[in-house]
Structures are given as structure tokens and as C-alpha cells.
Write an enzyme that holds these catalytic residues in place. Sequence first.
Site, mmCIF file in Angstrom:
data_model
loop_
_atom_site.group_PDB
_atom_site.id
_atom_site.type_symbol
_atom_site.label_atom_id
_atom_site.label_comp_id
_atom_site.label_asym_id
_atom_site.label_seq_id
_atom_site.Cartn_x
_atom_site.Cartn_y
_atom_site.Cartn_z
ATOM 1 N N ALA A 208 41.389 41.126 29.329
ATOM 2 C CA ALA A 208 42.417 41.744 30.180
ATOM 3 C C ALA A 208 43.367 40.667 30.694
ATOM 4 O O ALA A 208 43.209 39.488 30.370
ATOM 5 C CB ALA A 208 41.741 42.456 31.342
ATOM 6 N N ASN A 209 44.355 41.046 31.477
ATOM 7 C CA ASN A 209 45.209 40.055 32.144
ATOM 8 C C ASN A 209 45.347 40.450 33.611
ATOM 9 O O ASN A 209 44.810 41.464 34.054
ATOM 10 C CB ASN A 209 46.557 39.912 31.431
ATOM 11 C CG ASN A 209 47.336 41.203 31.423
ATOM 12 O OD1 ASN A 209 47.688 41.732 32.461
ATOM 13 N ND2 ASN A 209 47.591 41.740 30.221
ATOM 14 N N ARG A 210 46.076 39.639 34.364
ATOM 15 C CA ARG A 210 46.076 39.797 35.824
ATOM 16 C C ARG A 210 47.079 40.817 36.345
ATOM 17 O O ARG A 210 47.221 40.993 37.547
ATOM 18 C CB ARG A 210 46.387 38.453 36.489
ATOM 19 C CG ARG A 210 45.336 37.404 36.248
ATOM 20 C CD ARG A 210 45.678 36.152 37.033
ATOM 21 N NE ARG A 210 44.870 35.027 36.627
ATOM 22 C CZ ARG A 210 43.608 34.830 37.013
ATOM 23 N NH1 ARG A 210 43.026 35.685 37.823
ATOM 24 N NH2 ARG A 210 42.947 33.784 36.589
ATOM 25 N N SER A 211 47.806 41.483 35.459
ATOM 26 C CA SER A 211 48.827 42.423 35.945
ATOM 27 C C SER A 211 48.188 43.573 36.720
ATOM 28 O O SER A 211 47.190 44.158 36.278
ATOM 29 C CB SER A 211 49.610 42.985 34.755
ATOM 30 O OG SER A 211 50.423 44.035 35.189
#
Length: 404
Positions: A208-211
Amino acid sequence: MNSFSGRHVVLAVSGGIAAYKAVDIARTLVDAGAHVAPIMTEDAHRFIGPVTLSALSSEKVHTSLWDDDSTIPHTRLAQRTDVIVVAPATARVISAYATGSSEDLLTATLIATRAPVVVCPAMHTEMWEHPAVQDNIALLRRRGVIIVEPEHGRLAGGDVGQGRLASTETIVSAIEAALNTAHDLAGVKVVVTAGGTREPIDAVRVIANRSSGKQGHALAEEAMRRGAEVTLITTADIATTSGIDVVRLETAAQMHRAVSSAAASADVVIMAAAVADFRPVPVSPGKWKKRDGAPTVTLEPTEDILADIASSKRPTQVLVGFAAETDDIVANAQAKLESKRLDLLVANDVSAPGVGFQYDTNAVTLFAPGATPRHVPLAGKHEIARAVLDSVAEIRSRNTDSHS
Ligand code: CTP
């Protein structure tokens, strides 16, 4: 004709020392051609006399749900107005508005309106900074309420700090902006993507990413407030206002399908999502067990959704991309604007404090072909969304002129 000519403004005054400044706001609006209907709370009467405000407004002050010329004053005031401004807004009124309690004429009118609402808080610094007040303000912002932050300066009792009602000039220009943008995207089909995609490694694990999706959701809410028909394609678990068509999904491939289908009839596509550039292959169908040792994760590129829709873009369609950068922002942004053939690129430096992923604030620079980049300094994500949509509205009106 100026923005105020013939426009109806409800000026709602609650009980704080800054109530006397509402008189100046009323006079400025009336001088500019607005029809000003004032409301005062019971407490506001302790600070200014209703006769003063009545004399400088376009009609007599309304004070009560029960003793008004109209039998249902809150709906009459709420339905016929173009904008409501609460100045000053006390901590009590802000709290009542946030919880939806309609305890008097002022708060009942706020709940009964579909017009834009501009809230101008004024209180002591300690009260303004209290988490209860800040949470209520954040909630109102998320609902699209325009907050004109209090200024730093002298407060009642000789104290100094943030909490002073913003100047009449600042409040009047916020009201003007609310009036000008209230319907500027009426009937426009807007697709917004939001959040970070999640790419499965196995049945339980993802890359995943931090958005957080907050900026994309703010864009969707603001676009709807300005009259657009909004489709929000999101990975974020954030509640949305009714009226937005929400598609919830997880992966870049799902987002690619959803955007491709929605973009075909869209006037504006805003790709605020942080789409994964790579996904694991193959995805293990069950859970990878620890006893089998650390897996080797191989990645393959995902589809570039923006590049794909740009290749079949209609001449009047507006495509907006986002670029979360950490280095060489200007050069990277200009390159992305050109390579993805975008009408607007919203770039932010996610290494700066308070900017980008997970924060409630953001600071961006807007790049458009042939235009000087425009910096929007650190502000709430709804304010940033407004600036992005201002540019979208400008590009649309230029496109319409050049294709008519
Ligand atoms: N984007 C997209 N599809 C992808 C990756 C990104 O549509 N597979 C969109 C994003 O939603 C964003 C824009 O492209 O609006 C820029 O994303 P970004 O990741 O910053 O750019 P990339 O082109 O992927 O370049 P890089 O990651 O190398 O900076």
C-alpha cells in the site's frame, strides 16, 4: 453587475464581543447591493442592539423561531438566501451547527439551508485552540462549510492571541467567493479518484502507500457543492455526503476499469489517487505461511490510468493529474504535465511539514500548459480543493470559448 447585486445574504450574529463588527459587515454588503437579512441570537443582544443592525440591513432583525412575521422563519430565510454568513460564530454556535442541533432561529436556519455557509469564528485563543472546537471546525470543513479563520491580535480583556474576528474585508471577499463559485460547475460531470491503491501479495497482505484519500474526498465534496454531478472512485474508508456517486475499490486494475468507464462521459477527470506503479505477481491465492520462509515478491508495472484516458480524451474534456514529489518539483511537474498531456497538474512536496499524505492540510503548485505556475500555500484540504476547482472552472470556460 457586481457579485452582490440583488443577492440575498443572511447575516447570522451570535453572542461574542465581536458582534459589534457585524454592523460594519452588514453596511458593506448593503452598500455593495446585497439584500441583507440579519439574525441575532439571544446572547448577541447583550453586545449590540437589534435596532442598530436592523437600521443598517435590508430588513428587521430576526431573533426568534416563534415571534417572527413569518410563521416558519428558519425555512423562509434558509430557502431564499444565496449565502449565509455567521459572524461572529461563537464556540457554542459552532458546536450546535456541527452536531446539527437546531436550538434557536440561527442554528435552525443553518440546518435548513442548501446555500453555501461562511462561518467566521471569534473567541479567546484558549477556546479556539481547544480540541473540541478544532474537531467541530474540521467536521464543518469536511462538510464544505467555508471557515474564515480568526486573526491574531487584541482580544477582550486586553489579552493578545489568535481569536479576533477576521477583518470585514476578508469576510466580505470570502462571501463573494462563495457566491461566485456556488453554481459554476452546475451540471458538469466530474470524476474524482482518491486514496492509495492496495495491491495484494497473498490473501491477507497488501502493498500500500500512505495516501489517506482526504484530498480526493475534499475535491469531490467541493465539486458537488459547486453544482457538479460527481463520481468518486476511492479506496478510502471515509464517509461522503449524499448525492455523490461513490465507487469503492482497492487495486490499480479495478481503478483502471472504473475510471475508464466513468471517464467516457465525464467533462472533468481529477486523478487525485495515489495509484500503485507496480503490483506483485503472481498473487498467492491463500495466506503465505511463515514456515514456508520469506517469499520473493516480484513486481510488474500497472496500467497508467491517466495516460490511458489522455489517449482518448475529448477536446473539451479537462484532465487533472496529481504529482506527489520529494525532489525537483518544478522540473518533474512540468515533465508530467507534458508527458501525460494534462490540462492541469497539482504538484506537492510531500517531504514538507503538513503537506500531502495523511495530513488535513496541504500546499500545492498548480501547473497548466503555457501558464505561470500558481502556488497555493499551506491550507486545509477543502481550501486546496477550492483552488484546484477554480482552475478547472477557468480552463473549462476557456475551452468552451475556443470551441464555440
Ligand atoms: N497515475 C495513474 N496511473 C498510474 C500511476 C499514476 O493514473 N498507474 C496518476 C496519478 O493518479 C497522478 C499522476 O498519474 O494523478 C501522477 O502520478 P505519479 O505517481 O506522481 O507519477 P508517475 O507517472 O507514476 O511518475 P513517478 O511515480 O515516476 O513520479
